[in-house]
Design a protein around this motif. Structure first.
Motif, PDB file in Angstrom:
ATOM      1  N   ALA A  50      34.858  46.353  34.132  1.00 53.49           N
ATOM      2  CA  ALA A  50      34.276  46.476  35.473  1.00 53.49           C
ATOM      3  C   ALA A  50      32.863  45.896  35.486  1.00 53.49           C
ATOM      4  O   ALA A  50      32.483  45.149  36.408  1.00 53.49           O
ATOM      5  CB  ALA A  50      34.265  47.940  35.909  1.00 53.49           C
ATOM      6  N   GLU A  51      32.103  46.210  34.453  1.00 57.68           N
ATOM      7  CA  GLU A  51      30.733  45.688  34.359  1.00 57.68           C
ATOM      8  C   GLU A  51      30.742  44.186  34.127  1.00 57.68           C
ATOM      9  O   GLU A  51      29.940  43.448  34.723  1.00 57.68           O
ATOM     10  CB  GLU A  51      30.012  46.413  33.225  1.00 57.68           C
ATOM     11  CG  GLU A  51      28.517  46.123  33.125  1.00 57.68           C
ATOM     12  CD  GLU A  51      28.198  44.913  32.261  1.00 57.68           C
ATOM     13  OE1 GLU A  51      27.102  44.346  32.417  1.00 57.68           O
ATOM     14  OE2 GLU A  51      29.046  44.525  31.439  1.00 57.68           O
ATOM     15  N   LEU A  52      31.669  43.699  33.277  1.00 59.42           N
ATOM     16  CA  LEU A  52      31.760  42.262  33.020  1.00 59.42           C
ATOM     17  C   LEU A  52      32.155  41.504  34.283  1.00 59.42           C
ATOM     18  O   LEU A  52      31.630  40.423  34.562  1.00 59.42           O
ATOM     19  CB  LEU A  52      32.776  41.993  31.908  1.00 59.42           C
ATOM     20  CG  LEU A  52      32.939  40.536  31.473  1.00 59.42           C
ATOM     21  CD1 LEU A  52      31.637  39.980  30.901  1.00 59.42           C
ATOM     22  CD2 LEU A  52      34.067  40.397  30.453  1.00 59.42           C
ATOM     23  N   GLY A  53      33.077  42.084  35.052  1.00 56.95           N
ATOM     24  CA  GLY A  53      33.464  41.457  36.308  1.00 56.95           C
ATOM     25  C   GLY A  53      32.304  41.358  37.275  1.00 56.95           C
ATOM     26  O   GLY A  53      32.097  40.324  37.926  1.00 56.95           O
ATOM     27  N   ILE A  67      37.311  33.524  41.142  1.00 59.86           N
ATOM     28  CA  ILE A  67      37.995  33.915  39.909  1.00 59.86           C
ATOM     29  C   ILE A  67      39.330  34.509  40.361  1.00 59.86           C
ATOM     30  O   ILE A  67      39.393  35.661  40.761  1.00 59.86           O
ATOM     31  CB  ILE A  67      37.186  34.941  39.101  1.00 59.86           C
ATOM     32  CG1 ILE A  67      35.850  34.347  38.655  1.00 59.86           C
ATOM     33  CG2 ILE A  67      37.987  35.423  37.891  1.00 59.86           C
ATOM     34  CD1 ILE A  67      34.936  35.354  37.951  1.00 59.86           C
ATOM     35  N   SER A  68      40.370  33.696  40.319  1.00 62.22           N
ATOM     36  CA  SER A  68      41.668  34.173  40.794  1.00 62.22           C
ATOM     37  C   SER A  68      42.490  34.791  39.684  1.00 62.22           C
ATOM     38  O   SER A  68      43.369  35.621  39.936  1.00 62.22           O
ATOM     39  CB  SER A  68      42.468  33.019  41.428  1.00 62.22           C
ATOM     40  OG  SER A  68      42.885  32.084  40.437  1.00 62.22           O
ATOM     41  N   THR A  69      42.219  34.393  38.422  1.00 65.42           N
ATOM     42  CA  THR A  69      43.083  34.753  37.302  1.00 65.42           C
ATOM     43  C   THR A  69      42.256  35.134  36.082  1.00 65.42           C
ATOM     44  O   THR A  69      41.272  34.471  35.762  1.00 65.42           O
ATOM     45  CB  THR A  69      44.008  33.562  36.950  1.00 65.42           C
ATOM     46  OG1 THR A  69      44.793  33.221  38.095  1.00 65.42           O
ATOM     47  CG2 THR A  69      44.937  33.908  35.798  1.00 65.42           C
ATOM     48  N   ASP A  92      44.091  46.931  30.685  1.00 63.82           N
ATOM     49  CA  ASP A  92      42.709  46.948  31.163  1.00 63.82           C
ATOM     50  C   ASP A  92      42.441  45.792  32.127  1.00 63.82           C
ATOM     51  O   ASP A  92      41.722  45.961  33.125  1.00 63.82           O
ATOM     52  CB  ASP A  92      41.745  46.892  29.980  1.00 63.82           C
ATOM     53  CG  ASP A  92      41.789  48.156  29.130  1.00 63.82           C
ATOM     54  OD1 ASP A  92      42.296  49.184  29.612  1.00 63.82           O
ATOM     55  OD2 ASP A  92      41.334  48.098  27.961  1.00 63.82           O
ATOM     56  N   CYS A  93      42.992  44.622  31.835  1.00 63.88           N
ATOM     57  CA  CYS A  93      42.803  43.481  32.740  1.00 63.88           C
ATOM     58  C   CYS A  93      43.474  43.737  34.088  1.00 63.88           C
ATOM     59  O   CYS A  93      42.910  43.426  35.152  1.00 63.88           O
ATOM     60  CB  CYS A  93      43.355  42.210  32.106  1.00 63.88           C
ATOM     61  SG  CYS A  93      42.301  41.499  30.809  1.00 63.88           S
ATOM     62  N   HIS A  98      40.362  43.453  39.960  1.00 62.80           N
ATOM     63  CA  HIS A  98      39.666  43.429  41.253  1.00 62.80           C
ATOM     64  C   HIS A  98      38.152  43.350  41.087  1.00 62.80           C
ATOM     65  O   HIS A  98      37.455  42.878  41.990  1.00 62.80           O
ATOM     66  CB  HIS A  98      40.061  44.646  42.094  1.00 62.80           C
ATOM     67  CG  HIS A  98      39.646  45.965  41.511  1.00 62.80           C
ATOM     68  ND1 HIS A  98      40.311  46.529  40.436  1.00 62.80           N
ATOM     69  CD2 HIS A  98      38.639  46.826  41.839  1.00 62.80           C
ATOM     70  CE1 HIS A  98      39.746  47.695  40.147  1.00 62.80           C
ATOM     71  NE2 HIS A  98      38.723  47.887  40.963  1.00 62.80           N
ATOM     72  N   HIS A  99      37.637  43.799  39.954  1.00 64.13           N
ATOM     73  CA  HIS A  99      36.184  43.707  39.738  1.00 64.13           C
ATOM     74  C   HIS A  99      35.734  42.257  39.558  1.00 64.13           C
ATOM     75  O   HIS A  99      34.548  41.955  39.719  1.00 64.13           O
ATOM     76  CB  HIS A  99      35.781  44.529  38.518  1.00 64.13           C
ATOM     77  CG  HIS A  99      35.920  46.008  38.709  1.00 64.13           C
ATOM     78  ND1 HIS A  99      35.152  46.725  39.600  1.00 64.13           N
ATOM     79  CD2 HIS A  99      36.753  46.920  38.118  1.00 64.13           C
ATOM     80  CE1 HIS A  99      35.486  48.002  39.557  1.00 64.13           C
ATOM     81  NE2 HIS A  99      36.457  48.147  38.671  1.00 64.13           N
TER      82      HIS A  99
END
Length: 300
Positions: A50-53, A67-69, A92-93, A98-99
């Motif tokens: 979530a933080e990385l996203g 970032i679609s994928t 986890d991915c 959504h993040h």
């Protein structure tokens, strides 16, 4: 991106295994890429996705980049420690896509090692039926890359989704609408399969495309065959290989396809290392020209 001619975006893959995807995006975001695919190799290394996203989207800022994928590449069907990490990485991915703003997670199916391809189907069905349901609850699609990872029908370590005959078997086991392909012409050409008829038949199952090509050395095949000491095919960056990307994109458009083509560049025997980004920028412009919709003024 409101221009309908640009409903197919051209971007690149970004390694996320070491948690540096946001920094890499910031480095190259102004070079003309329209999308990114952050990807993990076998494990997320326990990162807070979530933080990385959030950091990855912050690096994009107000640019028209998506970032679609997300990519999660490993073998989630076996039971060694790293395989279990890969399976957890998929979960986890899916849960955190959504993040990143992503709606697809892509990678290998996995494989029961050193067994004929069909021996993997029961375990494939068990794992991917559960993951497909998990993904559907999150509005996420699952896409399998068509890479053999040096495997074949008789044996292999990583993936069963490398052959169209295998796709028939897989989609029979998992008929869910949110399971499809992360397709590229390169991985078919290395087995001397013509990619264009494949696009026409399977476009409805192609969720994401990798920008990777191949050069087939027919003169080597004629003299030495495909099992000799001389390589008969090279994986190439688009623009340096044999694929007609104008035809590929036309076939995708005829099928009503839209989405991202993200370049996978480091395999090229020439444009790698210090020359990789040179090759990637060439590929970016080559694929944009094949797509159309990019007006370049000429003259005053």
């Amino acid at each position: 991106m409101s221009d309908p001619a640009k409903s197919i975006r051209i971007g690149t893959m970004i390694s996320a295994s070491a948690g540096k995807s946001a920094e890499r995006i910031a480095e190259i975001a102004d070079l003309g890429f329209e999308s990114f695919e952050p990807f993990f190799w076998q494990t997320t290394n326990g990162q807070d996705l979530a933080e990385l996203g959030k950091r990855s989207l912050d690096a994009i800022g107000d640019r028209d980049i998506t970032i679609s994928t997300l990519g999660m590449f490993g073998n989630p069907l076996e039971d060694q420690d790293m395989d279990r990490q890969t399976l957890q990485g998929w979960k986890d991915c899916i849960d955190n896509a959504h993040h990143f703003g992503a709606t697809c997670v892509a990678g290998f199916t996995g494989r029961v090692r050193n067994k004929p391809l069909t021996d993997s189907l029961p375990r494939y069905k068990e794992v991917w039926t559960e993951l497909a349901a998990r993904a559907a609850d999150k509005g996420v699609r699952i896409a399998f890359e068509n890479c053999a990872m040096d495997g074949n029908w008789a044996t292999g370590d990583w993936n069963i989704a490398h052959n169209p005959d295998a796709w028939e078997l897989m989609f029979n086991e998992t008929p869910q609408d949110n399971i499809g392909l992360e397709w590229e012409p390169c991985h078919q050409m290395v087995y001397l399969i013509d990619p264009l008829p494949q696009v026409r038949k399977w476009a409805h199952k192609i969720f994401h495309v990798h920008g990777k090509d191949a050069t087939i050395r027919w003169e080597v095949i004629r003299e030495h065959g495909i099992f000799g000491k001389h390589p008969f095919v090279f994986m190439r960056t688009p623009g340096f290989g044999d694929s007609n990307w104008t035809d590929i994109l036309s076939e995708l458009r005829l099928a009503g396809w839209s989405g991202s083509i993200d370049i996978e560049g480091w395999h090229d025997p020439v444009y790698r290392g210090d020359l990789e980004m040179t090759g990637q920028i060439h590929a970016l412009n080559h694929l944009k020209a094949a797509r159309g919709g990019d007006y370049v003024p000429v003259g005053p």
